[in-house]
Motif scaffolding. Structure first.
Motif, short mmCIF file in Angstrom:
data_model
loop_
_atom_site.label_atom_id
_atom_site.label_comp_id
_atom_site.label_asym_id
_atom_site.label_seq_id
_atom_site.Cartn_x
_atom_site.Cartn_y
_atom_site.Cartn_z
N THR A 153 134.43 19.54 104.58
CA THR A 153 135.13 19.48 103.29
C THR A 153 134.11 19.78 102.19
N ARG A 154 134.59 20.02 100.98
CA ARG A 154 133.69 20.25 99.85
C ARG A 154 132.84 19.00 99.60
N ARG A 155 133.44 17.83 99.79
CA ARG A 155 132.69 16.59 99.60
C ARG A 155 131.51 16.52 100.57
N GLU A 156 131.78 16.83 101.86
CA GLU A 156 130.71 16.79 102.85
C GLU A 156 129.67 17.87 102.56
N ALA A 157 130.13 19.06 102.14
CA ALA A 157 129.19 20.14 101.81
C ALA A 157 128.24 19.69 100.70
N ALA A 158 128.79 19.01 99.68
CA ALA A 158 127.96 18.51 98.58
C ALA A 158 126.97 17.46 99.07
N LEU A 159 127.43 16.58 99.96
CA LEU A 159 126.54 15.55 100.53
C LEU A 159 125.39 16.18 101.31
N ILE A 160 125.70 17.18 102.13
CA ILE A 160 124.68 17.83 102.95
C ILE A 160 123.62 18.47 102.06
N LEU A 161 124.06 19.10 100.97
CA LEU A 161 123.12 19.77 100.07
C LEU A 161 122.50 18.82 99.05
N GLY A 162 122.98 17.56 99.03
CA GLY A 162 122.44 16.59 98.09
C GLY A 162 122.85 16.88 96.65
N LEU A 163 124.07 17.41 96.48
CA LEU A 163 124.53 17.81 95.15
C LEU A 163 125.84 17.10 94.81
N ARG A 164 126.24 17.25 93.53
CA ARG A 164 127.59 16.85 93.13
C ARG A 164 128.54 17.95 93.55
N GLN A 165 129.82 17.60 93.73
CA GLN A 165 130.81 18.62 94.10
C GLN A 165 130.97 19.67 93.02
N SER A 166 130.58 19.35 91.80
CA SER A 166 130.74 20.27 90.66
C SER A 166 129.47 21.08 90.39
N ALA A 167 128.51 21.08 91.32
CA ALA A 167 127.22 21.74 91.09
C ALA A 167 127.39 23.24 90.81
N THR A 168 126.48 23.77 90.00
CA THR A 168 126.51 25.19 89.66
C THR A 168 126.04 26.02 90.85
N GLU A 169 126.35 27.33 90.81
CA GLU A 169 125.93 28.23 91.88
C GLU A 169 124.41 28.22 92.04
N ASP A 170 123.66 28.21 90.93
CA ASP A 170 122.20 28.19 90.99
C ASP A 170 121.68 26.94 91.70
#
Length: 114
Positions: free
Chosen positions: A53-70
């Motif tokens: 999910t987007r939530r898990e993707a954000a967790l894996i990358l250590g980011l917020r779900q709203s993180a910028t492309e950069d």
């Protein structure tokens, strides 16, 4: 009964030694964790969902779900450098990190179970 009195202090002594060793190991691990740079200690521990999910993707990358492309690209690069299969990292984790980047950048639809 002869030697029974000696066994109890011996067992107690071994227990104390084991507890001291475990405490020393825990202190060493905490010290190593504290000494590690921030980038090394903030990775997602895992326990992956069936489909990301987007939530898990954000967790894996250590980011917020709203993180910028950069920010997504920078986090992806940082984790891949730390966990590259060519330098002893896990190819499974690398696959998950790539999948997380794709989901965060909208290149792969995050699937839901609903």
């Amino acid at each position: 009964g002869g030697g029974g009195a000696m066994t109890t202090p011996l067992i107690a002594g071994l227990g104390v030694a084991a507890a001291a060793l475990a405490a020393q190991r825990a202190v060493t691990m905490v010290a190593a964790w504290r000494a590690a740079p921030m980038a090394m200690r903030r990775f997602y521990e895992g326990g992956f969902e069936q489909s990301m999910t987007r939530r898990e993707a954000a967790l894996i990358l250590g980011l917020r779900q709203s993180a910028t492309e950069d920010k997504v690209k920078a986090a992806h690069k940082r984790i891949m450098v730390a966990n590259h299969p060519d330098s002893g990292g896990s190819s499974y984790i690398a696959t998950k990190v790539n999948e997380a980047k794709d989901i965060m950048l909208g290149k792969k639809k995050s699937e839901t179970i609903f």
